[in-house]
Design an enzyme around this catalytic site. Structure first.
Site, PDB file in Angstrom:
ATOM      1  N   SER A 118      -1.022  -8.147   8.952  1.00 17.50           N
ATOM      2  CA  SER A 118      -2.327  -8.813   9.100  1.00 17.50           C
ATOM      3  C   SER A 118      -3.178  -8.530   7.774  1.00 17.50           C
ATOM      4  O   SER A 118      -3.693  -9.564   7.100  1.00 17.50           O
ATOM      5  CB  SER A 118      -3.235  -8.359  10.190  1.00 17.50           C
ATOM      6  OG  SER A 118      -3.148  -6.992  10.365  1.00 17.50           O
ATOM      7  N   GLY A 120      -1.565  -7.660   5.087  1.00 18.28           N
ATOM      8  CA  GLY A 120      -0.684  -7.897   4.007  1.00 18.28           C
ATOM      9  C   GLY A 120      -0.799  -9.486   3.633  1.00 18.28           C
ATOM     10  O   GLY A 120      -0.810  -9.742   2.581  1.00 18.28           O
ATOM     11  N   GLU A 143      -0.576   4.580  -0.441  1.00 14.45           N
ATOM     12  CA  GLU A 143      -0.860   3.778  -1.807  1.00 14.45           C
ATOM     13  C   GLU A 143      -1.362   2.363  -1.489  1.00 14.45           C
ATOM     14  O   GLU A 143      -0.723   1.790  -0.742  1.00 14.45           O
ATOM     15  CB  GLU A 143       0.446   3.514  -2.445  1.00 14.45           C
ATOM     16  CG  GLU A 143       1.250   5.043  -2.981  1.00 14.45           C
ATOM     17  CD  GLU A 143       1.854   5.511  -1.922  1.00 14.45           C
ATOM     18  OE1 GLU A 143       2.400   4.707  -0.918  1.00 14.45           O
ATOM     19  OE2 GLU A 143       2.372   7.021  -1.716  1.00 14.45           O
TER      20      GLU A 143
END
Lengths: 208, 418
Positions: A118, A120, A143
């Site tokens: 979601s 991404g 990250e």
């Protein structure tokens, strides 16, 4: 073998070996976790961030002798975002975040941190290949980068990524082994860390 | 060439500080209270500026000069506050400690308490006084070099004691007791010593009426009052934080200084003795070795009159000390702060020691500090944990403590309705 969420919920409640438990703190809602049918558990965003001091950081040269390398304080800046406040990640920006949860894996478990689809789909990519080794304990450095075209706001406490927990070794193998000490273990803040070069890399990177 | 007119320079000074406040407002504030403090200071200086603008027409008048002087005094007093507020935003501060400390401050001082905690470039933790500019605010400074050390948070208990003392005007309450004791003491057992210091004195000169207090004893009164406040704050911190207060105090001030005795403080050995007395009354275990080392001599070559006045102050402090201990206990208890629960501390120690993780349930700040100290003093803590290097023990323990505070904060927020 991936451990399913229902099994993780059981393990969080009654560890198979009390001296070497699976720990997620703050504990997720175990009922929701058990009933989710998922193969992972959600991890939330913590309050600390680490961004690059671009005006100080020159070329990232991991081949520089360790004593000449700039320390983390010179090339990275810490930010604290309290609950209720936001961190804005601009397109192309890269920042290290941290999991809200303190995670401890037993000696027979390993895990992968994967972004949530979601997020991404909105351009936020998290922890593209973070392996968590047996015996790890601490908060996970995440990250985070925005590969989309519009700025993204994130707030501490939000489910930001997911943890897939695996059996380390065969299911019948009850032996437990732990990862070696590292600078990433037992921390509550994100850490840049150092890129370790082994002898091969050092030798091969030299000019003849 | 003439000087810049008084009112013009006063206005420019205020405008400069307002510009600076505007810049400070752009800082990353981890919590709203420092920003609120800036807002109050800004409003205050805006008023000052407006008063000066009105005074501009009568530049040469005494009223204008008074307004300029007052505004200068405000600047002198407030600039350190601005620095303090700015430093409170520095990421060297471990912000996870803020919410539990605020909760404690609200219990101790009152529900609307505003708290600003900063890491300061002074080693001794302190409370900023003179808060006429920031009513309702408590500003606590902790040493910058220890800003990542949660083991020293109990020292904030002493500073909360100062805030309580100020808020409830305890100085007024103890002033009369101290004066009366000192005068009786001088008229009785200490008369010969007094006459040696002040040869022309008559007993009739001395009265315990506070309105006609003898000027010879003014220093004694003020020293005794300051010492009484320090003792109250020590036992106040002890009552809140239990044994961890003793550990953090010893860390911060042992072995003391051998070359100077501040008359504003009781001697280190006196402070220790009252802390031991209060610990015994409250069932708090005193750590072994909680005694200032013998080389910490606190006697220095001081003029005889000063020595005499100081010894009287020490006696007056000793006179009120039992009531200060009782008062601290009563006030802390009445505010719903129970003594540190040993079972909770032991349970939390197990989380740290065996699980190597923060707890899954809420713990109070004093419980976390006590568990932290218990683990910190275990020489073999995590000695068999393969994942940790021996040198990582302190770092990991501190992170576990901060994280435990954050987890407690998260659980507290989760339990509230949306």
């Amino acid at each position: 073998m991936i451990i399913k969420a229902a099994e993780l919920a059981k393990e969080l409640t009654t560890p198979k070996l009390p001296g070497d438990p699976l720990i997620i703190t703050p504990l997720p809602d175990l009922k929701d976790l058990a009933e989710s049918g998922a193969a992972s558990l959600d991890i939330r965003l913590g309050c600390w961030f680490l961004s690059c001091r671009t005006i100080h950081a020159g070329l990232l040269d991991v081949y520089e002798e360790r004593e000449n390398a700039p320390n983390e304080a010179k090339i990275a800046k810490s930010h604290y975002v309290p609950f209720g406040e936001s961190f804005v990640l601009h397109p192309g920006a890269f920042v290290l975040g941290v999991s809200l949860e303190w995670i401890r894996l037993p000696g027979n478990r390993a895990a992968y941190v994967i972004g949530r689809s979601s997020w991404g789909r909105h351009g936020l990519i998290i922890a593209t290949a973070t392996g968590v080794h047996p015996g790890f304990t601490g908060c996970l450095t995440l990250e985070m980068t925005n590969v989309g075209e519009v700025p993204i706001t994130v707030k501490p406490g939000t489910q930001i990524c997911q943890l897939f927990v695996h059996q380390a070794g065969s299911a019948s193998d009850e032996s437990r082994d732990f990862v070696n000490p590292s600078e990433f273990i037992g921390r509550r803040k994100p850490i840049l860390g150092t890129i370790e070069l082994d002898d091969w890399a050092r030798k091969l990177s030299r000019r003849i | 060439m003439n000087l810049l007119p008084l009112v013009d320079s006063a206005k420019q000074r205020i405008e400069s500080v307002l510009e600076e406040i505007d810049r400070l407002k752009q800082s990353d504030f981890p919590y709203p209270h420092p920003r609120e403090a800036l807002g109050l200071l800004e409003a205050y200086f805006m008023e000052r500026l407006s008063a000066l603008t009105k005074a501009e027409k009568g530049t040469a008048s005494p009223a204008a000069a008074r307004a300029c002087g007052a505004s200068l005094q405000d600047l002198v007093r407030c600039l350190p506050y601005l620095g303090f507020i700015l430093r409170s935003t520095n990421v060297r501060n471990a912000f996870e400690g803020y919410s539990p400390l605020l909760r404690l401050a609200c219990k101790v001082i009152g529900p609307g308490t505003r708290l600003v905690v900063s890491s300061e470039w002074e080693y001794s933790p302190y409370l900023i006084r003179g808060m006429e500019y920031l009513p309702g605010f408590v500003l606590i400074g902790l040493p910058a070099s220890e800003s990542s050390n949660p083991l020293l948070l109990p020292a904030a208990g002493h500073e909360l004691g100062h805030a309580f003392w100020q808020q409830h005007n305890m100085a007024q309450a103890y002033s009369d007791q101290i004066k009366s004791f000192v005068v009786k003491r001088v008229l009785g057992e200490r008369w010969k010593d007094y006459v040696l210091c002040f040869p022309r004195s008559q007993k009739t000169d001395l009265t315990d009426d506070s309105l006609f207090a003898p000027t010879t004893l003014i220093l004694t009164y003020s020293w005794a009052l300051c010492q009484a406040e320090e003792i109250f704050c020590d036992v106040f911190g002890l009552r809140i934080f239990g044994q961890s207060f003793l550990h953090s105090l010893a860390y911060l001030i042992f072995p003391g200084s051998s070359d100077y005795r501040s008359p504003l403080y009781p001697t280190l050995s006196t402070r220790v003795s009252y802390l031991k007395k209060a610990s015994a009354e409250w069932g708090i275990n005193v750590p072994e070795g909680f005694t200032p080392p013998s080389f910490a001599s606190e006697t220095v070559s001081t003029p005889p009159t000063t020595m005499f006045l100081l010894s009287l102050a020490d006696e007056a402090t000793a006179h009120v000390a039992p009531s200060l201990i009782a008062l601290a206990d009563k006030q802390v208890s009445e505010r719903g702060i129970s003594q540190v629960d040993r079972d909770s501390v032991l349970a939390l120690c197990q989380d740290f020691r065996v699980r190597l993780a923060p707890p899954t349930r809420r713990f109070s700040l004093p419980e976390i500090c006590n568990a932290g100290w218990t683990c910190a003093l275990e020489p073999n803590l995590w000695a068999k944990v393969k994942q940790l290097k021996p040198g990582d023990k302190n770092r990991v323990l501190k992170d576990l403590m901060w994280k435990s505070m954050e987890v407690s904060e998260v659980l507290e927020r989760i339990e509230r309705p949306l």
